[in-house]
Design a protein around this motif. Structure first.
Motif, short mmCIF file in Angstrom:
data_model
loop_
_atom_site.label_atom_id
_atom_site.label_comp_id
_atom_site.label_asym_id
_atom_site.label_seq_id
_atom_site.Cartn_x
_atom_site.Cartn_y
_atom_site.Cartn_z
N LEU A 1 52.92 96.27 -25.09
CA LEU A 1 54.20 96.21 -24.23
C LEU A 1 54.72 94.59 -24.03
N ASP A 2 55.83 94.33 -24.58
CA ASP A 2 56.19 93.02 -24.33
C ASP A 2 56.61 92.91 -22.88
N VAL A 3 56.37 91.69 -22.30
CA VAL A 3 56.60 91.50 -20.73
C VAL A 3 57.99 91.29 -20.62
N MET A 4 58.72 90.56 -21.65
CA MET A 4 59.96 90.03 -21.35
C MET A 4 61.06 91.16 -22.09
N LEU A 5 61.48 92.05 -21.22
CA LEU A 5 62.28 93.10 -21.82
C LEU A 5 63.52 93.41 -21.03
N ILE B 1 48.19 97.17 -24.08
CA ILE B 1 48.07 95.65 -24.51
C ILE B 1 49.37 94.92 -24.04
N LEU B 2 49.53 94.30 -23.55
CA LEU B 2 50.82 93.25 -22.82
C LEU B 2 50.96 92.25 -24.03
N LEU B 3 52.13 91.87 -24.48
CA LEU B 3 52.45 90.58 -25.16
C LEU B 3 53.10 89.83 -24.11
N THR B 4 52.36 88.65 -23.53
CA THR B 4 53.08 87.66 -22.82
C THR B 4 53.59 86.41 -23.77
N ALA B 5 54.93 86.36 -23.20
CA ALA B 5 55.41 84.99 -24.00
C ALA B 5 54.88 83.69 -23.65
#
Ligand code: CA
Length: 229
Positions: A50-54, A76-80
């Protein structure tokens, strides 16, 4: 194993899905938070990236809504950003792990394997399982595998034990436990944690399980599947 990649950058999403397929996973994608949330709640997936910025709904909001539904799907988060705040916020909200962009594919694959391993033997047929301890998530009762004694937990005891069982072997601080069981805004004092841990220990002992809650002095508590002595 079926994975869902929620990422709005098409190039990255497609590349991830292709790589995951190459690793033997089945992979599907969503390009915004709202669609991603709907797909997660179908219950068809084993793990979510899961991307954070969506667009439409950001990753934190998706995560919050999923956990609000008492859905424990590994995420699992994808943090930019490498901002510590994002990671702390994500983990506090119930993410299982995070990877900071830009990341090497191998790193993400390692995280996926680790999170999936952690999830094994946990929720099967509405039951959480650690060592010989079984927690029925429908009836709020615990039982020792193969044992005859079962005992019902109160709502707070249940939340506490569920949290411990979802993190076996991990030391959880009183602060983390308080937030998870009583909520951020609660006036519950850390003492409450100790009181409820003692209630839980008594009930667990009654079932004859060899799983114990260990006090790690100055840090917190840890669920341990030990041997009978
Ligand atoms: Ca994005």
């Amino acid at each position: 194993m079926k994975l869902l990649v929620i990422e709005d950058e098409e190039g990255l999403r497609e590349a991830l899905m292709t790589s995951l397929a190459g690793e033997g996973y089945e992979a599907e994608g969503a390009d915004n938070g709202a669609d991603g949330l709907d797909m997660i709640l179908t219950g068809l997936y084993d793990l979510i990236i899961l991307d954070v910025m969506l667009p439409q709904m950001d990753g934190f909001e998706v995560l919050r809504r999923v956990r609000k539904e008492k859905n424990h799907i590994p995420i699992i988060l994808l943090t930019a950003r490498s901002a510590l705040d994002d990671k702390v916020e994500g983990m506090d909200m119930g993410a299982d792990d995070y990877v900071t962009k830009p990341f090497a594919l191998e790193e993400l694959l390692a995280r996926i394997r680790m999170v999936l391993r952690r999830g094994e033997h946990q929720v099967e047929n509405d039951r959480l399982h650690v060592g010989d301890l079984l927690l029925d998530t429908k009836t709020y009762t615990i039982q020792c595998e193969g044992g005859t004694r079962s005992v019902r937990l109160s709502a707070k005891e249940y939340k506490l034990l569920e949290y411990l069982m979802l993190n076996p072997g991990r030391v959880l601080s009183r602060e983390q436990i308080t937030e998870r069981v009583w909520g951020y805004d609660s006036d519950a004092e850390y003492n409450n944690v100790d009181v409820y841990i003692s209630f839980l220990r008594k009930k667990m002992q009654y079932t004859k399980t060899n799983v114990t809650i260990r006090l790690i002095r100055g840090v917190g508590y840890q669920l341990e599947a030990g041997e009978h002595d």
